[in-house]
Design a protein around this motif. Structure first.
Motif, mmCIF file in Angstrom:
data_model
loop_
_atom_site.group_PDB
_atom_site.id
_atom_site.type_symbol
_atom_site.label_atom_id
_atom_site.label_comp_id
_atom_site.label_asym_id
_atom_site.label_seq_id
_atom_site.Cartn_x
_atom_site.Cartn_y
_atom_site.Cartn_z
ATOM 1 N N GLN A 36 0.892 -1.292 0.162
ATOM 2 C CA GLN A 36 0.248 -0.256 0.066
ATOM 3 C C GLN A 36 0.691 0.526 0.205
ATOM 4 N N ALA A 37 0.401 1.668 -0.495
ATOM 5 C CA ALA A 37 1.328 3.654 -0.825
ATOM 6 C C ALA A 37 0.147 5.063 -1.235
ATOM 7 N N GLY A 38 1.143 5.859 -1.833
ATOM 8 C CA GLY A 38 0.093 6.775 -1.200
ATOM 9 C C GLY A 38 0.805 7.865 -0.955
ATOM 10 N N GLY A 39 0.380 8.979 -1.451
ATOM 11 C CA GLY A 39 1.102 10.322 -1.181
ATOM 12 C C GLY A 39 2.414 10.556 -2.185
ATOM 13 N N SER A 40 3.373 11.886 -1.439
ATOM 14 C CA SER A 40 4.550 12.334 -2.586
ATOM 15 C C SER A 40 5.228 11.865 -0.775
ATOM 16 N N VAL A 41 6.822 12.149 -0.960
ATOM 17 C CA VAL A 41 7.526 11.611 -0.812
ATOM 18 C C VAL A 41 8.495 13.153 -0.906
ATOM 19 N N ASN A 42 9.232 13.461 0.218
ATOM 20 C CA ASN A 42 10.215 14.746 -0.337
ATOM 21 C C ASN A 42 11.968 14.179 -1.384
ATOM 22 N N GLY A 43 12.221 14.765 -1.887
ATOM 23 C CA GLY A 43 13.237 14.353 -3.006
ATOM 24 C C GLY A 43 15.162 13.314 -2.231
#
Length: 325
Positions: free
Chosen positions: A292-299
């Motif tokens: 399960q994944a979701g959203g964004s992550v900092n580079g």
């Protein structure tokens, strides 16, 4: 391919040979640790860390001490100034042992073992823990808190009372690489409490790569607040509860890992902790769930080379753990 290059191996062999020759010329009193003076050996650590822990040098350039029992070990790892501690034999600890800044703790061949309790890396910077076997701690195997620039590399860890490698309380710029962990429940915690935002926001940035999660249960890792946290090129074999959990303001990139016989590779939220964010890409699944994944992550702020996920199982099994460098 493995990140430890032939030139690092050769440099390490030469350094160890120099240390052994020098140690042989020294006369140590009975029960005392044998020492090599400062600058005789530049560094005994093999390779160098990639990821957030890059630049960690431990005790490079400092005194080299070979220890064979707990009293020698405790005295050596608590010295001030740069020190490289070579562990030759089984060190039986009765309680968590504090480690000073600018320290490398390095197992000799396959003989370096720590049992009974673990290491407390607290309020310090620039520590390397490499090529050791940890088992049977009455607390954590390795606890890291309020510390920066730490590299935990090529160790074998199992059967602690609490965590195997727990990282918390504003710790930052850490790499956990090439370790084999097995026979354990709560493996690697990152961020100890949902209520610790004032201390942990903007910190807890950790790279986990080329680790072998061998039938462990959970927290591989379980993450709070750290963003980004980079989990890449690890092998998850038969993980029984879940692999990675992103919770409470965390942002985790799960990349290029090999999941085998792992029903729940990664998910958002855990227990009473709310969901963080998680980006998954280029992972390989064999008889496993999709996660399960979701959203964004900092580079990710550093450059790195990624092994093909389908090759990670063989690469990690052949290279992870103590005695593999």
């Amino acid at each position: 391919m493995r990140r430890t290059s032939a030139r690092f191996k050769l440099a390490s062999v030469a350094a160890i040979a120099t240390a052994v020759a020098t140690l042989g010329a020294l006369t140590a009193s009975s029960g005392s640790a044998a020492e090599v003076p400062q600058d005789t050996v530049s560094t005994l650590a093999v390779g160098s860390p990639t990821g957030f822990g890059a630049g960690t040098t431990g005790g490079a350039g400092g005194t080299t001490v070979t220890v064979t029992n707990a009293s020698q070990f405790t005295e050596a790892v608590q010295r001030s100034g740069a020190v490289q501690v070579r562990v030759n034999g089984t060190i039986s600890l009765s309680s968590m042992t504090k480690v000073s800044a600018n320290t490398s703790i390095l197992g000799v061949g396959t003989s370096g073992r720590i049992t009974g309790s673990g290491l407390n890396v607290s309020g310090v910077s620039n520590v390397i823990i490499q090529n050791l076997t940890f088992s049977g701690s009455n607390d954590d195997a390795i606890n890291i808190e309020n510390s920066t620039r730490v590299w935990v590399d090529h160790n074998t860890l199992s059967s602690a009372y609490d965590g195997l490698v727990d990282i918390k309380r504003a710790s930052d710029n850490i790499t956990v690489s090439w370790n084999r962990v097995f026979s354990h429940d709560k493996t690697m915690l990152l961020g100890h409490d949902d209520g610790n935002a004032s201390q942990d926001r903007g910190k807890l940035r950790v790279s986990y790569h080329h680790n072998w999660f061998d039938g462990t249960n959970q927290r591989n890792p379980r993450v709070r607040f750290g963003n980004p946290v980079h989990v890449y090129n690890n092998y998850y074999g038969g993980v029984t509860s879940y692999g990675v959990a992103s919770t409470k303001e965390a942002g985790v990139l799960v990349e290029g890992n090999y999941f085998e016989n792992t029903k729940d590779p990664f998910h958002l939220g855990e227990g009473s902790s709310p969901a963080g964010t998680l980006v998954a890409r280029n992972n390989h699944f064999v008889n496993s769930g999709s996660g399960q994944a979701g959203g964004s992550v900092n580079g990710i702020p550093y450059g790195y080379s990624l092994d093909a996920a389908s090759s990670v199982k063989s690469i990690v099994q052949s290279g992870a753990g103590a005695g593999k460098i």
